[in-house]
Scaffold this motif. Structure first.
Motif, short mmCIF file in Angstrom:
data_model
loop_
_atom_site.label_atom_id
_atom_site.label_comp_id
_atom_site.label_asym_id
_atom_site.label_seq_id
_atom_site.Cartn_x
_atom_site.Cartn_y
_atom_site.Cartn_z
N LEU A 1 0.70 -6.71 17.79
CA LEU A 1 2.27 -6.36 17.14
C LEU A 1 3.11 -7.72 16.70
O LEU A 1 3.74 -7.81 16.25
CB LEU A 1 3.05 -6.29 18.75
N ASP A 2 2.29 -8.39 16.60
CA ASP A 2 2.88 -9.84 15.72
C ASP A 2 2.52 -10.34 14.15
O ASP A 2 2.99 -10.97 14.18
CB ASP A 2 2.90 -11.35 16.66
N ALA A 3 2.11 -9.17 14.47
CA ALA A 3 1.41 -8.77 12.39
C ALA A 3 2.25 -8.33 11.75
O ALA A 3 2.42 -8.03 10.34
CB ALA A 3 -0.40 -8.13 12.53
N VAL A 4 3.13 -7.28 12.64
CA VAL A 4 3.38 -6.21 12.42
C VAL A 4 5.08 -6.49 11.87
O VAL A 4 5.56 -7.39 12.90
CB VAL A 4 3.58 -5.03 13.67
N ILE A 5 5.62 -6.28 10.74
CA ILE A 5 6.80 -7.79 9.69
C ILE A 5 8.05 -6.30 9.86
O ILE A 5 9.03 -6.35 10.00
CB ILE A 5 6.47 -8.12 8.98
N PRO B 1 -9.33 -8.73 -7.27
CA PRO B 1 -6.64 -8.87 -7.84
C PRO B 1 -6.41 -8.22 -7.95
O PRO B 1 -6.08 -6.76 -6.68
CB PRO B 1 -8.03 -8.62 -9.13
N ASP B 2 -4.84 -9.12 -6.95
CA ASP B 2 -3.51 -8.43 -7.11
C ASP B 2 -3.66 -7.56 -6.19
O ASP B 2 -3.54 -6.91 -5.66
CB ASP B 2 -3.79 -7.81 -7.85
N THR B 3 -4.24 -8.03 -4.91
CA THR B 3 -4.38 -7.45 -3.63
C THR B 3 -3.26 -7.82 -2.66
O THR B 3 -2.85 -8.65 -2.62
CB THR B 3 -5.35 -8.09 -2.31
N PRO B 4 -3.35 -6.43 -2.34
CA PRO B 4 -1.57 -6.74 -0.98
C PRO B 4 -1.25 -7.19 -0.44
O PRO B 4 -2.53 -7.86 0.58
CB PRO B 4 -2.08 -4.93 -0.84
N THR B 5 -0.56 -7.91 0.44
CA THR B 5 0.13 -8.73 1.34
C THR B 5 0.33 -8.25 2.72
O THR B 5 0.38 -8.26 3.48
CB THR B 5 0.77 -10.16 1.30
N THR B 6 0.90 -6.69 2.33
CA THR B 6 1.82 -5.43 3.43
C THR B 6 0.54 -4.24 3.33
O THR B 6 0.28 -3.74 2.36
CB THR B 6 2.82 -5.73 3.79
N ALA B 7 0.15 -3.63 4.58
CA ALA B 7 -0.58 -2.75 4.25
C ALA B 7 0.62 -1.72 5.65
O ALA B 7 1.43 -2.42 6.56
CB ALA B 7 -2.51 -2.46 5.25
N TYR B 8 0.24 0.10 6.18
CA TYR B 8 1.41 0.55 6.15
C TYR B 8 -0.06 0.92 7.56
O TYR B 8 -1.23 1.11 7.18
CB TYR B 8 1.64 1.12 5.45
N LYS B 9 0.49 1.39 8.88
CA LYS B 9 -0.41 2.55 10.08
C LYS B 9 0.89 3.05 9.96
O LYS B 9 2.35 2.64 10.22
CB LYS B 9 -0.73 1.66 10.94
N VAL B 10 0.56 4.47 10.15
CA VAL B 10 1.18 6.01 10.75
C VAL B 10 0.61 5.78 12.21
O VAL B 10 -0.75 6.34 12.61
CB VAL B 10 1.04 6.64 9.84
N ALA C 1 4.48 1.63 10.48
CA ALA C 1 4.57 -0.49 11.06
C ALA C 1 3.91 -1.37 9.65
O ALA C 1 3.02 -0.51 8.90
CB ALA C 1 3.36 -0.38 11.78
N ALA C 2 5.01 -1.99 9.16
CA ALA C 2 4.71 -2.93 8.53
C ALA C 2 3.14 -3.82 8.70
O ALA C 2 3.71 -4.73 9.56
CB ALA C 2 5.43 -3.08 7.09
N VAL C 3 2.61 -3.81 7.70
CA VAL C 3 1.34 -5.44 8.34
C VAL C 3 1.24 -6.64 7.65
O VAL C 3 1.14 -5.97 6.48
CB VAL C 3 -0.18 -4.60 9.20
N ASP C 4 1.28 -7.35 8.15
CA ASP C 4 1.21 -8.22 7.33
C ASP C 4 -0.48 -8.87 7.97
O ASP C 4 -0.85 -9.64 8.70
CB ASP C 4 1.81 -10.11 8.02
N LEU C 5 -0.75 -8.43 6.14
CA LEU C 5 -2.47 -8.94 5.98
C LEU C 5 -2.58 -10.37 6.72
O LEU C 5 -3.89 -10.06 6.82
CB LEU C 5 -3.28 -8.01 4.88
#
Length: 117
Positions: free
Chosen positions: A94-98, A2-11, A63-67
Motif C-alpha cells: 500500500l505504501d507504493a500506491v500514490i 527509454p522514457d520508462t514511465p515512473t507510474t503504473a496502474y493496477k485495476v 491504483a496508481a503505483v510508484d514504480l
C-alpha cells in the motif's frame, strides 16, 4: 528502456481494494497468482487492459503505483501484441500506491487516472 514511465496502474475489484487497504499489501488477483507476478499497466495501456480483462464488471478501482518504490521487483516484459508491460514480482505494498479511486471512463473511452489528494 527509454522514457520508462515512473507510474503504473493496477485495476482492482472492490474486495481487492478493501483487502489492500486493510492488509497493507495485495498479493494479487487469481490471474496474478497463477502467472507469478502482479499485472500492471501504463497509463497508455490501461483502457485496453480494462476492456480486455474487466469488461462488464462493476465496482472496479484503479491504483496508481510508484514504480521507483518497488525497485528491482518490477520487470518490463512483452505481453499483449509484444508491448512491454510492467510486472511486479512481489506483493503490491500500500505504501507504493500514490493514489487510488473508483474506475471512471472518460468520454473518449479512456480511463480517468487517480490523482493524489
Amino acid at each position: 528502456m527509454p522514457d520508462t514511465p515512473t507510474t503504473a496502474y493496477k485495476v482492482l475489484t472492490g474486495a481487492q481494494m478493501a483487502a489492500l487497504e486493510r492488509d497493507g499489501s495485495f498479493a494479487g488477483a487469481p490471474v496474478d497468482l497463477a502467472d507469478g507476478y502482479v499485472h500492471l499497466s501504463t497509463a497508455a495501456q490501461l483502457a485496453g487492459t480494462v476492456d480486455k480483462h474487466f469488461a462488464g464488471q462493476d465496482d472496479l478501482h484503479v491504483a496508481a503505483v510508484d514504480l521507483a518504490a518497488l525497485g528491482d521487483a518490477v520487470r518490463w516484459e512483452p505481453s499483449r501484441g509484444g508491448a512491454l508491460f510492467p510486472h511486479l514480482y512481489a506483493a503490491l505494498p500500500l505504501d507504493a500506491v500514490i493514489a487510488y479511486g473508483p474506475l471512471e471512463r472518460l468520454d473518449d473511452g479512456g480511463v480517468r487516472l487517480p490523482v493524489a489528494g
